[in-house]
Write an enzyme that holds these catalytic residues in place. Sequence first.
Site, PDB file in Angstrom:
ATOM      1  N   MET A   1       0.802  -1.220   0.000  1.00 40.11           N
ATOM      2  CA  MET A   1       0.000   0.000   0.000  1.00 40.11           C
ATOM      3  C   MET A   1       0.830   1.262   0.000  1.00 40.11           C
ATOM      4  SD  MET A   1      -3.041  -0.999   2.626  1.00 40.11           S
ATOM      5  CE  MET A   1      -3.631   0.681   2.602  1.00 40.11           C
TER       6      MET A   1
ATOM      7  N   ASP B   1      -8.037  -7.286   8.449  1.00 40.21           N
ATOM      8  CA  ASP B   1      -6.721  -7.762   8.000  1.00 40.21           C
ATOM      9  C   ASP B   1      -5.804  -7.981   9.201  1.00 40.21           C
ATOM     10  OD1 ASP B   1      -4.028  -6.550   5.879  1.00 40.21           O
ATOM     11  OD2 ASP B   1      -4.795  -8.574   6.168  1.00 40.21           O
TER      12      ASP B   1
ATOM     13  N   LYS C   1       2.524   7.317   7.303  1.00 40.56           N
ATOM     14  CA  LYS C   1       2.245   6.278   6.317  1.00 40.56           C
ATOM     15  C   LYS C   1       1.818   6.969   5.033  1.00 40.56           C
ATOM     16  CE  LYS C   1       0.640   1.677   5.918  1.00 40.56           C
ATOM     17  NZ  LYS C   1       0.467   0.502   6.763  1.00 40.56           N
TER      18      LYS C   1
END
Length: 766
Positions: free
Chosen positions: A22, A141, A40
């Site tokens: 990602m 997840d 991130k």
Amino acid sequence: MADTRLIQGRYQLLDLIGRGGMGEVWRARDESLGRHVAVKCLKPMGPHHEQSYLRVLRERFRREARVAAALQHRGITVVHDFGESEGVLYLVMELLDGHNLSQLLEDNRQRPLPVPEVVDIAEQVGAALAYTHRQSVVHRDLKPANIMRVADGTVKICDFGIARLGHDIGFTSRLTGTGIAMGTPHYMSPEQIGGGNVDHRSDLYSLGCVLYEIATGAPPFDMDDAWGVLVGHRDTQPEPLRERRPELPEDFERIVLDLLAKEPEDRPDDAGELVRRIARLRAAGRLGGVRGDGSAPHRTLPEGRARPVRASVRLPEPPRLPGWARNMTTGSKAAGTGPLQPPPPHPAVALTGSWTGAWNGVTDPRRPTPSATGTERPPPPPEVLAELASRHSAGLSLARLGRWDEAGKVHRGVAAEREHVLGPDHPDTLASRYEVAFTLSRLGRPADALREYAQAADGRERVLGPDHPDTLAARQETAYVLGQLGRHFEAHQVYADVLADRERTMGADHPDTLRCRHNLAYNLSRLGRLEDSYRMARDVAAARARVLGADHPDTLVTRYEVGYALGQLGRWAEALHTYHEVAAARVRALGADHPDTLAARYEAGICLGRLGRSAEALELYRDLVEVRTRAQGPDHPDTLRARHGLGVNLGRLGRWEEALAESRDVCAIRVRVLGPDHPDTLVSRREVAVGLGWLGRWTDALAVYRDVAQARQRVLGADHPDALASRNDEAHCLEQLGRSAEAHELYRQVAALRQTRSPHAVHHPR
């Protein structure tokens, strides 16, 4: 991205600490607040996308980021900020100092983790999932790489909402047109594999896979063929854990296998049930890897390596898996990587800095410790350090359950052994002493806690320096227990000194600095400096809103304190408005039935009563009593506090028979639950006397007032403000009975004590 990249003119990217499908994770410096964070950066959205599509994705990103930022729990990584910079979506998160579970297994040479550590991880992750599921947020997840164990033993789940973001924005591998974004198949639930409805029970299955792996050294279906892994999840019962690792407690094996049930309805109802089951087994001493005091048993042999997993899954013919599963690879599991997919060049470390192992119960065995003679102390065996770290973690777990006495015993034992093998000034020894002090404070033993905190602070100052955050934390806690002891002037001086050091070393808006200023504001109110307390609390609330957000729990705690100060200043309308706003924000962030939300509503009820709006207050308290009885039980102190408010407002409405009956009932329960001399019990006994007086039963009222005055004098001292107030009540009652001479003599004694008494904290029952 270059190392010099500055995002939004605020976040300076320093070094890359993770890379995945990602995007990238960077260690960065927040130039505005002077703190390090994790940023991130999600993969950029290129010009090949249509503008309408990009608008939808940006809006979805904002929604999911807000959901993640609203999650406020010890076991969840904090999201500080989010946005878009030059086509790159980014999340700013707390920078964690620790290891994810994949790294812990790797560092342990793929051997399973110690049993107490596995149980502690299960308990902490379960508590965090219970909270998020109550907020209707599902992770989707969950895997070892998304679960961090930080240096103080806390376990945190990372990347909430990221799986959904990846699905919508196209960052994860979309293997078919079915709309399912795949993660690593080793941790997927059967309903995820089959494309069925996914809810919180899918997270429970994934957690079962994680616990299976850290307890045995391998995931439940450990094959290099992704097809076989998926078939295993869907059609094959996992091999019992104790066949791979016989020393595992049988009851814990049952918990994990229940999480791995194929059908969602056969799993525990929620994560809270998982936590409750572990707590019951702890209390019954049935988690064989953990003794009744929370400590790990002494082992004569090291933990054995898990037996190799037998590839016993038989592939069904013809295959019944969805088409999107064909030709997929296994991805990266915690225990290693299948040959079909090599690891990425920069293994993801799930938003963390490097593992330093310096403080708070995580020892670096490579670091020598000076002995008392100045010579190098020989390093103790690694298994001894591991056992002490596990017992330290067990103590933290007991504390999280509110079992303070047991936690204290564990930490005292660990502190003594760490002092013996590491030395009195080793950071791990000092961390244990700090935890001993914390449990003593919670057990109502502030004098003992003060002694332990002082030793921890002195030791940390010698070893780490006077400005180290751990040193300042210990000094700040000494101020807190000084306040518990009623030594508010001394507490004020310590708070002021720590605040000056924090502002100098961390900056005025650092969260730790703001926490110290909040405590100082609270202490000012106990000194009777209400205007100063109000102004400081107001400024801290504004700063926290700017730094953390208006609805952050810390911001709301300070705004709550602003409301309290306003009430003490007699500004009840402003206090009511503040409490209403805090309650509304807590409903959004925490839920309508959360104890903090109910506390703000309780204070709003006090304001309504003070404003003469007792009918409204009465309805509010009736609702509070109902909610708290359901959520906390009829005998919980908060439930009784709401019932006390109900009785007070019945009296204000002139319904004195009902008020007296309510006060007597609450008083009887408080005597049984809290004890006859507890401050809340004495407040209820006084309310009984008030009701008797209003009903004209002054002789009975005098007897109760005298009992309350004598109890307060015995517990608090003759010159304490509450004891003096009770003596005034007694004098007023004597006047009503026509015994004016006795009343005037009592008034004279009270006045003399008020002139000569030493300064005390102003007591404000809340």
